[in-house]
Design a protein around this motif. Structure first.
Motif, PDB file in Angstrom:
ATOM      1  N   SER A  86      31.719 -38.016 -21.567  1.00  0.00           N
ATOM      2  CA  SER A  86      29.768 -38.459 -21.582  1.00  0.00           C
ATOM      3  C   SER A  86      29.586 -39.352 -23.262  1.00  0.00           C
ATOM      4  O   SER A  86      29.424 -39.742 -23.485  1.00  0.00           O
ATOM      5  N   LEU A  87      30.598 -38.731 -24.051  1.00  0.00           N
ATOM      6  CA  LEU A  87      30.105 -39.872 -24.908  1.00  0.00           C
ATOM      7  C   LEU A  87      30.531 -40.861 -24.199  1.00  0.00           C
ATOM      8  O   LEU A  87      29.681 -42.513 -24.903  1.00  0.00           O
ATOM      9  N   ARG A  88      31.903 -41.445 -23.533  1.00  0.00           N
ATOM     10  CA  ARG A  88      31.982 -42.653 -23.037  1.00  0.00           C
ATOM     11  C   ARG A  88      30.365 -43.235 -23.008  1.00  0.00           C
ATOM     12  O   ARG A  88      31.649 -45.000 -22.665  1.00  0.00           O
ATOM     13  N   SER A  89      30.695 -42.770 -21.950  1.00  0.00           N
ATOM     14  CA  SER A  89      30.190 -43.259 -20.869  1.00  0.00           C
ATOM     15  C   SER A  89      28.084 -43.302 -21.048  1.00  0.00           C
ATOM     16  O   SER A  89      27.540 -43.626 -20.696  1.00  0.00           O
ATOM     17  N   ASN A  90      28.066 -43.189 -22.312  1.00  0.00           N
ATOM     18  CA  ASN A  90      26.693 -43.281 -23.288  1.00  0.00           C
ATOM     19  C   ASN A  90      25.240 -42.558 -22.328  1.00  0.00           C
ATOM     20  O   ASN A  90      24.957 -42.827 -21.793  1.00  0.00           O
ATOM     21  N   TYR A  91      26.253 -41.284 -22.076  1.00  0.00           N
ATOM     22  CA  TYR A  91      24.976 -40.000 -21.107  1.00  0.00           C
ATOM     23  C   TYR A  91      24.355 -39.729 -21.521  1.00  0.00           C
ATOM     24  O   TYR A  91      22.972 -40.286 -22.407  1.00  0.00           O
ATOM     25  N   THR A  92      24.810 -38.911 -22.997  1.00  0.00           N
ATOM     26  CA  THR A  92      23.773 -37.827 -24.082  1.00  0.00           C
ATOM     27  C   THR A  92      24.629 -37.595 -25.196  1.00  0.00           C
ATOM     28  O   THR A  92      25.814 -36.749 -24.336  1.00  0.00           O
ATOM     29  N   LEU A  93      24.015 -37.812 -26.078  1.00  0.00           N
ATOM     30  CA  LEU A  93      24.883 -36.963 -27.263  1.00  0.00           C
ATOM     31  C   LEU A  93      24.922 -35.187 -27.485  1.00  0.00           C
ATOM     32  O   LEU A  93      26.009 -34.651 -27.498  1.00  0.00           O
ATOM     33  N   SER A  94      23.445 -35.166 -26.746  1.00  0.00           N
ATOM     34  CA  SER A  94      23.375 -33.384 -26.559  1.00  0.00           C
ATOM     35  C   SER A  94      24.298 -33.447 -26.205  1.00  0.00           C
ATOM     36  O   SER A  94      24.665 -31.745 -26.090  1.00  0.00           O
ATOM     37  N   LYS A  95      24.543 -34.258 -24.447  1.00  0.00           N
ATOM     38  CA  LYS A  95      25.364 -33.108 -23.890  1.00  0.00           C
ATOM     39  C   LYS A  95      26.710 -33.254 -23.459  1.00  0.00           C
ATOM     40  O   LYS A  95      26.994 -32.028 -23.704  1.00  0.00           O
ATOM     41  N   ALA A  96      27.152 -34.174 -25.083  1.00  0.00           N
ATOM     42  CA  ALA A  96      28.673 -33.680 -25.474  1.00  0.00           C
ATOM     43  C   ALA A  96      28.507 -32.609 -26.244  1.00  0.00           C
ATOM     44  O   ALA A  96      29.547 -31.674 -26.438  1.00  0.00           O
ATOM     45  N   GLU A  97      27.815 -32.176 -27.010  1.00  0.00           N
ATOM     46  CA  GLU A  97      27.210 -31.417 -27.866  1.00  0.00           C
ATOM     47  C   GLU A  97      27.585 -29.904 -27.583  1.00  0.00           C
ATOM     48  O   GLU A  97      27.883 -29.195 -27.271  1.00  0.00           O
ATOM     49  N   ILE A  98      26.541 -29.879 -26.128  1.00  0.00           N
ATOM     50  CA  ILE A  98      26.983 -29.113 -25.584  1.00  0.00           C
ATOM     51  C   ILE A  98      27.837 -28.284 -24.611  1.00  0.00           C
ATOM     52  O   ILE A  98      28.338 -27.347 -24.998  1.00  0.00           O
ATOM     53  N   LEU A  99      28.795 -29.557 -24.412  1.00  0.00           N
ATOM     54  CA  LEU A  99      30.282 -29.244 -23.398  1.00  0.00           C
ATOM     55  C   LEU A  99      31.071 -28.955 -24.525  1.00  0.00           C
ATOM     56  O   LEU A  99      31.712 -28.020 -24.246  1.00  0.00           O
TER      57      LEU A  99
END
Length: 163
Positions: A86-99
């Motif tokens: 998620s971080l690498r793909s610039n998806y969302t920071l909040s998604k990475a945090e939730i995961l």
């Protein structure tokens, strides 16, 4: 098409954690490949919106498959890997945090027979946390604190673990 096939594969073999594990790994590889071919930009063109939708769908399917996996160490590994992708793909920071928070919450449920795996799981989580820029009301280290709290809830970690 490949995403649909991977989803069906994990559904057909719903009792086999390794099949589901490798299905998620393959889905995350699709995200990585898609991100490399179509890097995210702030002024999204219609084609880039399709890529965002595809990546979103990949993460949604991955999370559904992960939640169906019985083995908690596999879940932690895959949630951490999802956060990194998620971080690498610039998806969302909040998604990475939730995961990452989801992965941390599973640590107390790891069986003692997997204590040797816990060291690598924690190392991977620390690597993911390091790349998540968070500032929660003066608590920039709350993810690290959460990880320590989760580890302290593992009865078998308190003095008995041998890494």
């Amino acid at each position: 098409e490949e995403l649909s096939w991977l989803k069906k594969c994990s559904e057909y073999f719903c009792k086999l954690d390794l099949v589901k594990y490798h299905s998620v790994v393959a889905i995350l590889t699709l995200v990585d490949e898609n991100s490399a071919v179509h890097p995210a930009h702030h002024n999204a063109a219609p084609n880039e919106n399709k890529n965002k939708i595809f990546i979103h769908e990949c993460f949604e399917i991955s999370q559904c498959i992960i939640s169906s996996i019985f083995e908690k160490t596999y879940q932690i590994q895959l949630l951490t890997r999802c956060a990194i992708v998620s971080l690498r793909s610039n998806y969302t920071l909040s998604k990475a945090e939730i995961l990452v928070k989801s992965a941390i919450s599973l640590i107390p449920s790891v069986s003692q027979k997997y204590q040797r795996n816990l060291f690598q799981l924690v190392a991977n989580l620390l690597g993911a946390i390091r790349h998540i820029p968070v500032a929660r009301a003066g608590r920039p280290f709350y993810l690290y604190e959460g990880l320590l709290n989760a580890l302290s809830r593992c009865d078998w970690v308190k003095g008995e673990a041998t890494f």
